[in-house]
Design a protein around this motif. Sequence first.
Motif, PDB file in Angstrom:
ATOM      1  N   GLY A 268       0.966  -1.357  -0.215  1.00 47.45           N
ATOM      2  CA  GLY A 268      -0.073  -0.072  -0.114  1.00 47.45           C
ATOM      3  C   GLY A 268       0.762   1.343   0.076  1.00 47.45           C
ATOM      4  N   SER A 269       1.787   1.110  -0.675  1.00 51.05           N
ATOM      5  CA  SER A 269       2.936   2.262  -0.715  1.00 51.05           C
ATOM      6  C   SER A 269       2.804   3.170  -1.976  1.00 51.05           C
ATOM      7  CB  SER A 269       4.254   1.997  -0.774  1.00 51.05           C
ATOM      8  OG  SER A 269       4.525   0.876  -1.483  1.00 51.05           O
ATOM      9  N   GLY A 270       1.695   3.301  -2.614  1.00 52.55           N
ATOM     10  CA  GLY A 270       1.619   4.349  -3.617  1.00 52.55           C
ATOM     11  C   GLY A 270       1.386   5.673  -3.456  1.00 52.55           C
TER      12      GLY A 270
ATOM     13  N   ASN B 276       4.400  -1.274  -3.658  1.00 52.50           N
ATOM     14  CA  ASN B 276       2.972  -2.141  -3.951  1.00 52.50           C
ATOM     15  C   ASN B 276       1.711  -1.080  -3.702  1.00 52.50           C
ATOM     16  OD1 ASN B 276       0.761  -3.444  -2.011  1.00 52.50           O
ATOM     17  ND2 ASN B 276       0.833  -4.480  -4.019  1.00 52.50           N
ATOM     18  N   ASP B 277       0.848  -1.452  -4.673  1.00 52.38           N
ATOM     19  CA  ASP B 277      -0.278  -0.778  -4.744  1.00 52.38           C
ATOM     20  C   ASP B 277      -1.306  -1.339  -5.485  1.00 52.38           C
ATOM     21  OD1 ASP B 277      -1.370   2.340  -3.215  1.00 52.38           O
ATOM     22  OD2 ASP B 277      -2.675   1.594  -4.881  1.00 52.38           O
ATOM     23  N   VAL B 278      -2.588  -1.293  -5.687  1.00 52.38           N
ATOM     24  CA  VAL B 278      -3.498  -1.804  -6.605  1.00 52.38           C
ATOM     25  C   VAL B 278      -3.598  -0.667  -7.978  1.00 52.38           C
ATOM     26  CG1 VAL B 278      -5.113  -2.725  -4.882  1.00 52.38           C
ATOM     27  CG2 VAL B 278      -5.521  -0.577  -5.477  1.00 52.38           C
TER      28      VAL B 278
ATOM     29  N   ASP C 286       3.770   3.549 -10.413  1.00 48.12           N
ATOM     30  CA  ASP C 286       4.814   4.075 -11.132  1.00 48.12           C
ATOM     31  C   ASP C 286       5.428   5.287 -10.688  1.00 48.12           C
ATOM     32  OD1 ASP C 286       4.509   1.825 -12.793  1.00 48.12           O
ATOM     33  OD2 ASP C 286       3.248   2.759 -14.350  1.00 48.12           O
ATOM     34  N   ALA C 287       4.296   5.971 -10.418  1.00 49.20           N
ATOM     35  CA  ALA C 287       4.710   7.468  -9.867  1.00 49.20           C
ATOM     36  C   ALA C 287       5.577   7.252  -8.634  1.00 49.20           C
ATOM     37  CB  ALA C 287       3.389   8.384  -9.553  1.00 49.20           C
ATOM     38  N   ALA C 288       5.307   6.582  -7.918  1.00 48.34           N
ATOM     39  CA  ALA C 288       5.967   6.299  -6.504  1.00 48.34           C
ATOM     40  C   ALA C 288       7.455   5.940  -6.902  1.00 48.34           C
ATOM     41  CB  ALA C 288       5.274   5.328  -5.534  1.00 48.34           C
ATOM     42  N   VAL C 289       7.655   4.944  -7.887  1.00 51.86           N
ATOM     43  CA  VAL C 289       8.941   4.283  -8.219  1.00 51.86           C
ATOM     44  C   VAL C 289       9.848   5.430  -8.673  1.00 51.86           C
ATOM     45  CG1 VAL C 289      10.063   2.684  -9.675  1.00 51.86           C
ATOM     46  CG2 VAL C 289       8.132   1.973  -8.302  1.00 51.86           C
ATOM     47  N   ALA C 290       8.973   6.316  -9.616  1.00 50.58           N
ATOM     48  CA  ALA C 290       9.773   7.364 -10.339  1.00 50.58           C
ATOM     49  C   ALA C 290      10.380   8.406  -9.326  1.00 50.58           C
ATOM     50  CB  ALA C 290       8.951   8.112 -11.474  1.00 50.58           C
ATOM     51  N   THR C 291       9.630   8.856  -8.191  1.00 54.50           N
ATOM     52  CA  THR C 291       9.873   9.573  -7.310  1.00 54.50           C
ATOM     53  C   THR C 291      11.186   9.184  -6.378  1.00 54.50           C
ATOM     54  OG1 THR C 291       7.509  10.449  -7.017  1.00 54.50           O
ATOM     55  CG2 THR C 291       9.028  10.831  -5.014  1.00 54.50           C
TER      56      THR C 291
ATOM     57  N   THR D 156      11.312  -0.837  -7.204  1.00 51.84           N
ATOM     58  CA  THR D 156      10.615  -1.237  -8.240  1.00 51.84           C
ATOM     59  C   THR D 156       9.165  -1.389  -7.815  1.00 51.84           C
ATOM     60  OG1 THR D 156      10.483  -3.340 -10.017  1.00 51.84           O
ATOM     61  CG2 THR D 156      10.984  -3.564  -7.409  1.00 51.84           C
ATOM     62  N   GLY D 157       8.161  -1.630  -8.785  1.00 51.09           N
ATOM     63  CA  GLY D 157       6.800  -2.004  -8.469  1.00 51.09           C
ATOM     64  C   GLY D 157       6.364  -3.260  -8.653  1.00 51.09           C
TER      65      GLY D 157
END
Length: 303
Positions: free
Chosen positions: A12-14, A35-37, A43-48, A57-58
């Motif tokens: 739940g880390s999006g 991880n998120d649904v 993708d935005a979190a990984v990019a940040t 990674t996601g």
Amino acid sequence: MDLQGKVAVVTGSGRGLGLAYARALAAAGAAVVVNDVDRAAVDAAVATITAAGGRATGAVAAVGDSAAAQLLVDTAVTEFGSLDVLVTNAGILRDRVLWKMTDEDFDDVVRVHLRGTFTCARAAAVRMREQGTGGRLVLISSPAGQRGNFGQTNYAAAKAGVVAMARTWAMELSRAGITVNAVVPVAATEMTRTIPAFAPVIEEAERTGSPLPDWLRKQEGLGTVEDVAALITFLASDAAKDVTGQAIGIGGDRLALWAHPQEKAVALADGGWSAETIAAQWQDGVGAEPESYGIPAPKAPEA
């Protein structure tokens, strides 16, 4: 705090608290599986995280079943070689009073919060025990699970269960060098914005960019999601290798250790108790100082 060489999964880390946890772990040197649904949120979190120099990674999955839990563990091992830290943050809300709560409302929340914590922790524990190098399970609970909260039968029950699992798993996993702790966070999130006493203060702080007032950060223990993330980083680190089986609260300027349930008052009766003898002694005996319940309503200082 140095987490170089560690690999973490944060469910739940999006966005929100979960994203703050993932960013803090990455900033300390850990490689992180986000991880998120929601694919866009992942993708935005990984990019940040990667833009800030971190490794991430996601993995898009709805936690709850065993397949999703295994996907998260496998992603960590495939992408980064191991799994050292699991933070079980994923959650949903379906708030309703008891007489209006449906079976689906109850089951959906318990599936994500309680069953999702169980399945993810089980998969992580299997992997950590195979690795033989210990690990950290950080389970996210809530004040609602400690005190109860109006309209949150499902959520409070699940979050209370999370703390019970932390105590149990701390015993079961100690020989493997795996610590297990529950975190009880309070932060300015979408959920706390719905609390009437908090909403205008949070909105004003966000509008002006000014910090939350001192009374809110200290008296209520309410701050930013970043304030909470420091505890996650600590518990993931070697500095917390001897901290296990605890429920630890954090929010704003407050850090607190929650008490575990224990007998408060005891009375004895030769031959046992009848309903009549319990009634006769209750008010002046065991029940003389009943426990409070519910999260106390916040009180802003008088102007």
